[in-house]
Design an enzyme around this catalytic site. Structure first.
Site, short mmCIF file in Angstrom:
data_model
loop_
_atom_site.label_atom_id
_atom_site.label_comp_id
_atom_site.label_asym_id
_atom_site.label_seq_id
_atom_site.Cartn_x
_atom_site.Cartn_y
_atom_site.Cartn_z
N SER A 45 -8.78 7.19 -18.10
CA SER A 45 -8.57 8.47 -17.40
C SER A 45 -8.00 8.16 -16.04
CB SER A 45 -9.90 9.22 -17.26
OG SER A 45 -10.78 8.53 -16.38
N LEU A 110 -13.09 5.12 -15.62
CA LEU A 110 -13.20 6.16 -14.60
C LEU A 110 -12.71 5.58 -13.28
CD1 LEU A 110 -14.19 8.91 -13.49
CD2 LEU A 110 -16.46 7.86 -13.21
N ILE A 141 -14.80 0.76 -14.32
CA ILE A 141 -14.41 1.45 -13.10
C ILE A 141 -13.00 0.99 -12.73
CG2 ILE A 141 -14.99 1.91 -10.70
CD1 ILE A 141 -17.08 2.94 -12.76
N LYS A 142 -12.13 1.98 -12.49
CA LYS A 142 -10.74 1.66 -12.17
C LYS A 142 -10.56 1.50 -10.66
CE LYS A 142 -7.27 3.59 -14.64
NZ LYS A 142 -6.49 4.66 -15.30
N ILE A 143 -9.96 0.37 -10.27
CA ILE A 143 -9.66 0.09 -8.87
C ILE A 143 -8.18 -0.27 -8.79
CG2 ILE A 143 -10.04 -1.55 -6.97
CD1 ILE A 143 -12.93 -1.81 -7.87
#
Length: 365
Positions: A45, A110, A141-143
């Site tokens: 996402s 996310l 977790i998207k960074i």
């Protein structure tokens, strides 16, 4: 009955993830059928996807109304909505995650707030907070892989988070990301903690490269390279991946249960109508990679895609393509930095629009 063409891709060692999420696709059973029938093995996402989901349906209105009075900021309210969706998707993919090789796939991504793309400490803090709030071992977790993001990637990996590094366009930055991942694992080992079960992907964006480069090619007499520069860059990235994750340094971590950080192909829908709509998917199928694909591209591939193990082919041609660019005076590193800068903006704008839509909905309560 002939095998599903999308499912065939997995036989070559590549995982297809869906680049889309909303409540309707989960509630209707469509996501479950994509898992069962097409072999989709994860979800990504981003702010633009959530903006579309929340503003184009009434599915979120009741939750926004219920949360409007509890003192949350609009951004906190958004993350409450998103976390609910991500948890549900994680649960849908728990069967994939818990297959024979646990944690090989089944991840749902996310992203931290795009407003933090150039802020290291705030990114770390929010990544840790989101990880705890989602509370699912198959969340990623998207960074963003920006310069300030590198230290955040290293730190969050050292804390045991699964990280999807997003917004990668250039080869030098990609190599820096692999260094941040490996260093984060080494930090964890040095602290006496286990590196087993940690998973990460490095998301390399494709079609946007060609959108920017292709108009420059004709004037340089390189019209034959249209639609080929992104694919060449991706193949060179895969070359880096294979080199980095076969060193003695890596083998020490692998012996302790560490998993290589897979390359993930992103921005895989063809933006140029002259190209086949499955072009980028077909060109980059290969072992130990992920391809995150919009729903319409999955449907197109199911209908007329060609699945073949091609990623390791044509590496000489890929090298030659990038050499020809350089000789023509096209600075690919400058272009990829421009794309990174624009990419931050491309996620900021829908996020601003999303927060405004939530504000408007709150005002109706």
């Amino acid at each position: 009955m002939s095998q599903n063409k999308v499912k065939q891709i997995h036989s070559f060692g590549q995982s297809i993830w869906l680049d889309f999420i909303d409540r309707e696709i989960m509630a209707s059973g469509k996501l479950k059928s994509l898992i069962d029938d097409d072999g989709v093995r994860g979800v990504t996402s981003n702010p633009a996807i959530f903006e579309k989901a929340i503003t184009s349906s009434s599915d979120y209105d009741a939750d926004i109304s219920a949360l409007a009075d509890d003192g949350k900021t609009t951004e906190e309210l958004f993350f409450s909505l998103a976390i609910k969706d991500i948890q549900k998707a994680c649960d849908l993919f728990s069967g994939v995650y818990n297959e024979e090789v646990k944690g090989a796939d089944g991840y749902v991504s996310l992203e931290v707030s795009p407003f933090l793309a150039l802020k290291t400490d705030e990114t770390i803090a929010q990544a840790l907070k989101l990880w705890k709030a989602v509370d699912r071992e198959n969340v990623m977790i998207k960074i963003p892989g920006t310069q300030p993001g590198l230290a955040a990637i290293r730190k969050t990996i050292s804390e045991g988070l699964n990280i999807n590094v997003t917004l990668l366009f250039g080869l030098p930055r990609y190599e820096e990301v692999t260094e941040a991942y490996i260093s984060g694992l080494e930090d964890r080992v040095a602290a006496g903690k286990s590196v087993e079960g940690i998973s990460s992907v490095a998301s390399f964006f494709l079609s946007r490269i060609d959108v920017l480069v292709d108009p420059m090619l004709d004037e340089k007499g390189l019209g034959d390279l249209k639609g080929e520069v992104a694919i060449a860059s991706a193949k060179k990235a895969y070359e880096i991946y294979k080199r980095v994750f076969s060193t003695e340094r890596w083998e020490k971590l692998a012996a302790k249960g560490a998993k290589p950080q897979r390359l993930l192909w992103a921005s895989t829908s063809s933006k140029n109508p002259a190209f086949k709509d499955t072009k980028y998917v077909e060109a980059l199928i290969g072992a130990d990679t992920v391809d995150t694909v919009p729903l319409e591209t999955i449907e197109a591939f199911r209908d007329h895609g060609i699945a073949a193990n091609v990623l390791s082919e044509g590496l000489d041609k890929a090298t030659e393509t990038l050499d020809r660019l350089k000789k023509a005076g096209i600075d690919i590193d400058k272009i990829t930095q421009q794309l990174e800068d624009e990419g931050i903006d491309k996620f900021n704008k829908p996020f601003e629009k999303l927060l405004k839509a939530i504000e408007d909905q709150k005002a109706k309560v």
